[in-house]
Scaffold this active site. Sequence first.
Site, short mmCIF file in Angstrom:
data_model
loop_
_atom_site.label_atom_id
_atom_site.label_comp_id
_atom_site.label_asym_id
_atom_site.label_seq_id
_atom_site.Cartn_x
_atom_site.Cartn_y
_atom_site.Cartn_z
N GLU A 115 59.46 113.73 67.08
CA GLU A 115 59.56 114.97 66.31
C GLU A 115 58.51 114.98 65.20
O GLU A 115 57.92 116.02 64.90
CB GLU A 115 60.97 115.15 65.73
CG GLU A 115 62.06 115.39 66.75
CD GLU A 115 62.04 116.74 67.43
OE1 GLU A 115 61.20 117.61 67.10
OE2 GLU A 115 62.89 116.97 68.31
N TRP A 166 56.37 121.54 71.38
CA TRP A 166 57.15 120.43 71.92
C TRP A 166 56.71 120.07 73.33
O TRP A 166 56.76 118.91 73.73
CB TRP A 166 58.64 120.76 71.85
CG TRP A 166 59.49 119.60 72.28
CD1 TRP A 166 60.28 119.54 73.39
CD2 TRP A 166 59.60 118.32 71.65
NE1 TRP A 166 60.88 118.31 73.48
CE2 TRP A 166 60.47 117.53 72.42
CE3 TRP A 166 59.02 117.75 70.51
CZ2 TRP A 166 60.80 116.22 72.10
CZ3 TRP A 166 59.36 116.44 70.19
CH2 TRP A 166 60.24 115.69 70.97
N TYR A 213 63.90 119.34 80.61
CA TYR A 213 64.26 118.93 79.25
C TYR A 213 65.43 119.78 78.73
O TYR A 213 66.41 119.26 78.20
CB TYR A 213 63.04 119.06 78.34
CG TYR A 213 63.33 118.77 76.89
CD1 TYR A 213 63.59 117.48 76.46
CD2 TYR A 213 63.35 119.81 75.96
CE1 TYR A 213 63.85 117.21 75.13
CE2 TYR A 213 63.62 119.54 74.64
CZ TYR A 213 63.87 118.25 74.22
OH TYR A 213 64.14 118.00 72.89
#
Length: 190
Positions: free
Chosen positions: A49, A57, A27
């Site tokens: 988000e 995350w 990522y």
Amino acid sequence: MTTDTRLGPDGIARCAWVGDDPEYRRYHDEEWGFPLHGDRPLFEKMSLEGFQAGLSWITILRKRPRFREVFAGFDPEVVAGFGEADVERLMGDAGIIRNRAKILATISNAQLMLDLDEGELDAFLWSFAPAARPRPVSFAEVPATTAESDAMSKALRKRGFRFVGSTTMYALMQSSGMVDDHVEGCWRSS
């Protein structure tokens, strides 16, 4: 190398938050901080988000394939049509974050997307991208919010969008490349 960078098993220095997780490395190297455009990709990013609020995350990244599956690839037209049966289906799916308020916000936000012209969300969100600033030397220099993320959040809320607080919108700015917070010493900072 600083304490805000970390040498990976491949010998590459990255932002320290990446740690040892291979998905986080991918990522970081392939997505975080790269300019992202398009209404659907930005709608997905904004939705994820929002689901991330209060969580890490990496949790979202690991669940992203399932999110994409159950939210029809974050196609706003499909998601906007979700009803109570879909909400209950999603609440029963352990492959995603089962938070009713966040699910309902995603559906409501998709409905708002239907009122936008093609490219309008992209142009709107990117209109808040700040001017380039000096690269952070450490994560202590990386803000949680900025005047631009405050303004983006306020403008989205005014349009009726939910789960778009300033901190969440700053994370969106980072992940979609509106800002580049790779710290000095990270290979992506060069």
